[in-house]
Design a protein around this motif. Sequence first.
Motif, PDB file in Angstrom:
ATOM      1  N   GLU A 178      79.728  16.656   8.218  1.00  0.00           N
ATOM      2  CA  GLU A 178      81.096  16.733   8.722  1.00  0.00           C
ATOM      3  C   GLU A 178      82.054  15.975   7.798  1.00  0.00           C
ATOM      4  O   GLU A 178      81.774  14.866   7.365  1.00  0.00           O
ATOM      5  CB  GLU A 178      81.181  16.156  10.137  1.00  0.00           C
ATOM      6  CG  GLU A 178      82.516  16.391  10.793  1.00  0.00           C
ATOM      7  CD  GLU A 178      82.556  15.989  12.253  1.00  0.00           C
ATOM      8  OE1 GLU A 178      83.638  16.113  12.840  1.00  0.00           O
ATOM      9  OE2 GLU A 178      81.530  15.555  12.798  1.00  0.00           O
ATOM     10  N   GLY A 179      83.173  16.606   7.485  1.00  0.00           N
ATOM     11  CA  GLY A 179      84.179  15.981   6.624  1.00  0.00           C
ATOM     12  C   GLY A 179      84.038  16.313   5.146  1.00  0.00           C
ATOM     13  O   GLY A 179      84.920  15.994   4.356  1.00  0.00           O
ATOM     14  N   MET A 180      82.936  16.970   4.754  1.00  0.00           N
ATOM     15  CA  MET A 180      82.781  17.357   3.346  1.00  0.00           C
ATOM     16  C   MET A 180      83.801  18.434   2.996  1.00  0.00           C
ATOM     17  O   MET A 180      84.209  19.218   3.847  1.00  0.00           O
ATOM     18  CB  MET A 180      81.364  17.905   3.083  1.00  0.00           C
ATOM     19  CG  MET A 180      80.280  16.871   3.063  1.00  0.00           C
ATOM     20  SD  MET A 180      78.631  17.586   2.751  1.00  0.00           S
ATOM     21  CE  MET A 180      78.732  17.931   0.992  1.00  0.00           C
ATOM     22  N   ARG A 181      84.193  18.464   1.726  1.00  0.00           N
ATOM     23  CA  ARG A 181      85.056  19.523   1.212  1.00  0.00           C
ATOM     24  C   ARG A 181      84.214  20.442   0.342  1.00  0.00           C
ATOM     25  O   ARG A 181      83.192  20.034  -0.196  1.00  0.00           O
ATOM     26  CB  ARG A 181      86.191  18.944   0.370  1.00  0.00           C
ATOM     27  CG  ARG A 181      87.162  18.146   1.182  1.00  0.00           C
ATOM     28  CD  ARG A 181      88.242  17.578   0.283  1.00  0.00           C
ATOM     29  NE  ARG A 181      89.030  16.630   1.036  1.00  0.00           N
ATOM     30  CZ  ARG A 181      90.344  16.702   1.171  1.00  0.00           C
ATOM     31  NH1 ARG A 181      91.005  17.665   0.592  1.00  0.00           N
ATOM     32  NH2 ARG A 181      90.990  15.806   1.856  1.00  0.00           N
ATOM     33  N   VAL A 182      84.681  21.668   0.179  1.00  0.00           N
ATOM     34  CA  VAL A 182      83.967  22.630  -0.663  1.00  0.00           C
ATOM     35  C   VAL A 182      83.755  22.018  -2.045  1.00  0.00           C
ATOM     36  O   VAL A 182      84.692  21.494  -2.644  1.00  0.00           O
ATOM     37  CB  VAL A 182      84.738  23.967  -0.750  1.00  0.00           C
ATOM     38  CG1 VAL A 182      84.105  24.893  -1.780  1.00  0.00           C
ATOM     39  CG2 VAL A 182      84.780  24.633   0.610  1.00  0.00           C
ATOM     40  N   GLY A 183      82.526  22.024  -2.515  1.00  0.00           N
ATOM     41  CA  GLY A 183      82.172  21.458  -3.818  1.00  0.00           C
ATOM     42  C   GLY A 183      81.627  20.040  -3.742  1.00  0.00           C
ATOM     43  O   GLY A 183      81.025  19.565  -4.693  1.00  0.00           O
ATOM     44  N   ASP A 184      81.834  19.348  -2.614  1.00  0.00           N
ATOM     45  CA  ASP A 184      81.299  17.992  -2.451  1.00  0.00           C
ATOM     46  C   ASP A 184      79.776  18.020  -2.427  1.00  0.00           C
ATOM     47  O   ASP A 184      79.170  18.980  -1.943  1.00  0.00           O
ATOM     48  CB  ASP A 184      81.776  17.357  -1.135  1.00  0.00           C
ATOM     49  CG  ASP A 184      83.204  16.843  -1.192  1.00  0.00           C
ATOM     50  OD1 ASP A 184      83.848  16.966  -2.251  1.00  0.00           O
ATOM     51  OD2 ASP A 184      83.658  16.312  -0.159  1.00  0.00           O
ATOM     52  N   PHE A 231      68.102  14.406   2.033  1.00  0.00           N
ATOM     53  CA  PHE A 231      68.627  15.719   1.667  1.00  0.00           C
ATOM     54  C   PHE A 231      69.767  15.544   0.677  1.00  0.00           C
ATOM     55  O   PHE A 231      70.692  14.763   0.915  1.00  0.00           O
ATOM     56  CB  PHE A 231      69.180  16.457   2.889  1.00  0.00           C
ATOM     57  CG  PHE A 231      68.128  17.029   3.795  1.00  0.00           C
ATOM     58  CD1 PHE A 231      67.582  18.280   3.565  1.00  0.00           C
ATOM     59  CD2 PHE A 231      67.686  16.311   4.893  1.00  0.00           C
ATOM     60  CE1 PHE A 231      66.617  18.807   4.404  1.00  0.00           C
ATOM     61  CE2 PHE A 231      66.732  16.824   5.737  1.00  0.00           C
ATOM     62  CZ  PHE A 231      66.195  18.075   5.499  1.00  0.00           C
ATOM     63  N   ASP A 232      69.719  16.284  -0.434  1.00  0.00           N
ATOM     64  CA  ASP A 232      70.849  16.398  -1.349  1.00  0.00           C
ATOM     65  C   ASP A 232      71.535  17.707  -0.965  1.00  0.00           C
ATOM     66  O   ASP A 232      70.930  18.784  -1.073  1.00  0.00           O
ATOM     67  CB  ASP A 232      70.390  16.427  -2.806  1.00  0.00           C
ATOM     68  CG  ASP A 232      69.867  15.071  -3.264  1.00  0.00           C
ATOM     69  OD1 ASP A 232      70.307  14.043  -2.715  1.00  0.00           O
ATOM     70  OD2 ASP A 232      69.018  15.037  -4.165  1.00  0.00           O
ATOM     71  N   VAL A 233      72.773  17.613  -0.478  1.00  0.00           N
ATOM     72  CA  VAL A 233      73.470  18.746   0.076  1.00  0.00           C
ATOM     73  C   VAL A 233      74.758  18.994  -0.689  1.00  0.00           C
ATOM     74  O   VAL A 233      75.503  18.066  -0.997  1.00  0.00           O
ATOM     75  CB  VAL A 233      73.821  18.492   1.572  1.00  0.00           C
ATOM     76  CG1 VAL A 233      74.531  19.698   2.165  1.00  0.00           C
ATOM     77  CG2 VAL A 233      72.576  18.160   2.373  1.00  0.00           C
ATOM     78  N   GLU A 234      75.036  20.278  -1.002  1.00  0.00           N
ATOM     79  CA  GLU A 234      76.298  20.668  -1.626  1.00  0.00           C
ATOM     80  C   GLU A 234      76.971  21.690  -0.715  1.00  0.00           C
ATOM     81  O   GLU A 234      76.354  22.682  -0.326  1.00  0.00           O
ATOM     82  CB  GLU A 234      76.065  21.295  -3.000  1.00  0.00           C
ATOM     83  CG  GLU A 234      77.339  21.773  -3.651  1.00  0.00           C
ATOM     84  CD  GLU A 234      77.114  22.449  -4.999  1.00  0.00           C
ATOM     85  OE1 GLU A 234      78.122  22.781  -5.653  1.00  0.00           O
ATOM     86  OE2 GLU A 234      75.961  22.635  -5.393  1.00  0.00           O
ATOM     87  N   LEU A 235      78.228  21.444  -0.377  1.00  0.00           N
ATOM     88  CA  LEU A 235      78.974  22.378   0.465  1.00  0.00           C
ATOM     89  C   LEU A 235      79.516  23.500  -0.407  1.00  0.00           C
ATOM     90  O   LEU A 235      80.282  23.260  -1.346  1.00  0.00           O
ATOM     91  CB  LEU A 235      80.118  21.660   1.185  1.00  0.00           C
ATOM     92  CG  LEU A 235      80.904  22.516   2.185  1.00  0.00           C
ATOM     93  CD1 LEU A 235      80.020  23.006   3.318  1.00  0.00           C
ATOM     94  CD2 LEU A 235      82.079  21.734   2.746  1.00  0.00           C
ATOM     95  N   ILE A 236      79.111  24.724  -0.101  1.00  0.00           N
ATOM     96  CA  ILE A 236      79.488  25.895  -0.892  1.00  0.00           C
ATOM     97  C   ILE A 236      80.737  26.570  -0.320  1.00  0.00           C
ATOM     98  O   ILE A 236      81.635  26.945  -1.070  1.00  0.00           O
ATOM     99  CB  ILE A 236      78.321  26.926  -0.941  1.00  0.00           C
ATOM    100  CG1 ILE A 236      77.056  26.289  -1.502  1.00  0.00           C
ATOM    101  CG2 ILE A 236      78.716  28.172  -1.720  1.00  0.00           C
ATOM    102  CD1 ILE A 236      77.155  25.792  -2.928  1.00  0.00           C
ATOM    103  N   ASP A 237      80.787  26.725   1.017  1.00  0.00           N
ATOM    104  CA  ASP A 237      81.904  27.444   1.613  1.00  0.00           C
ATOM    105  C   ASP A 237      82.111  27.012   3.057  1.00  0.00           C
ATOM    106  O   ASP A 237      81.169  26.581   3.732  1.00  0.00           O
ATOM    107  CB  ASP A 237      81.641  28.952   1.551  1.00  0.00           C
ATOM    108  CG  ASP A 237      82.870  29.792   1.838  1.00  0.00           C
ATOM    109  OD1 ASP A 237      84.004  29.274   1.766  1.00  0.00           O
ATOM    110  OD2 ASP A 237      82.695  30.990   2.150  1.00  0.00           O
ATOM    111  N   VAL A 238      83.353  27.131   3.528  1.00  0.00           N
ATOM    112  CA  VAL A 238      83.709  26.928   4.923  1.00  0.00           C
ATOM    113  C   VAL A 238      84.426  28.200   5.369  1.00  0.00           C
ATOM    114  O   VAL A 238      85.415  28.605   4.761  1.00  0.00           O
ATOM    115  CB  VAL A 238      84.653  25.711   5.107  1.00  0.00           C
ATOM    116  CG1 VAL A 238      85.061  25.571   6.557  1.00  0.00           C
ATOM    117  CG2 VAL A 238      83.977  24.435   4.617  1.00  0.00           C
ATOM    118  N   CYS A 239      83.890  28.832   6.406  1.00  0.00           N
ATOM    119  CA  CYS A 239      84.478  30.100   6.897  1.00  0.00           C
ATOM    120  C   CYS A 239      85.355  29.860   8.108  1.00  0.00           C
ATOM    121  O   CYS A 239      85.110  29.022   8.903  1.00  0.00           O
ATOM    122  CB  CYS A 239      83.386  31.096   7.261  1.00  0.00           C
ATOM    123  SG  CYS A 239      82.267  31.443   5.912  1.00  0.00           S
TER     124      CYS A 239
END
Length: 158
Positions: A115-121, A150-158
């Motif tokens: 929660e709170g991540m931006r696309v690309g974070d 977990f290493d997580v990358e946010l790709i998209d928010v719909c």
Amino acid sequence: KKKKKKKTQESEGLVSKEQTVSASDQKVVSAVPAKKQEKNEPSQARTYGNGLVVEEIAMGKPNGKRASRGSKISVRYIGKLQKNGKIFDSNVGGPPFKFRLGVGEVIAGWDIGIEGMRVGDKRRLTIPPKMGYGINGAGRKIPPNAWLVFDVELIDVC
């Protein structure tokens, strides 16, 4: 006497450095100055009272969409056991994993940590057992009471 005193001071200095390092390991906050950190070292770390640790690895687009409760998101991730670093799951090289954030479709550590991540974070989530798979574990790959990273990358928010 001067030599003996100097050696005593040096050994005390080493002890205090070791204590600093071990204390920082427990808090998961780096004591190393930013310029001496490696490239993959996190820039910020937040530790929650429930044991969850959220580390900022890389910042995405400053004006990118933010992941919020109820939004459908896409992520890439690598999941490892904290104990030995063994990878138990990854979708790198495949399609992004899509789910609705904050509604219990994934483990609690993800709902809170993403929660709170931006696309690309990119974030590293260190998840305690009670926010992961608990006392039962998951199949053969995740043992009971396992801490997960977990290493997580946010790709998209719909």
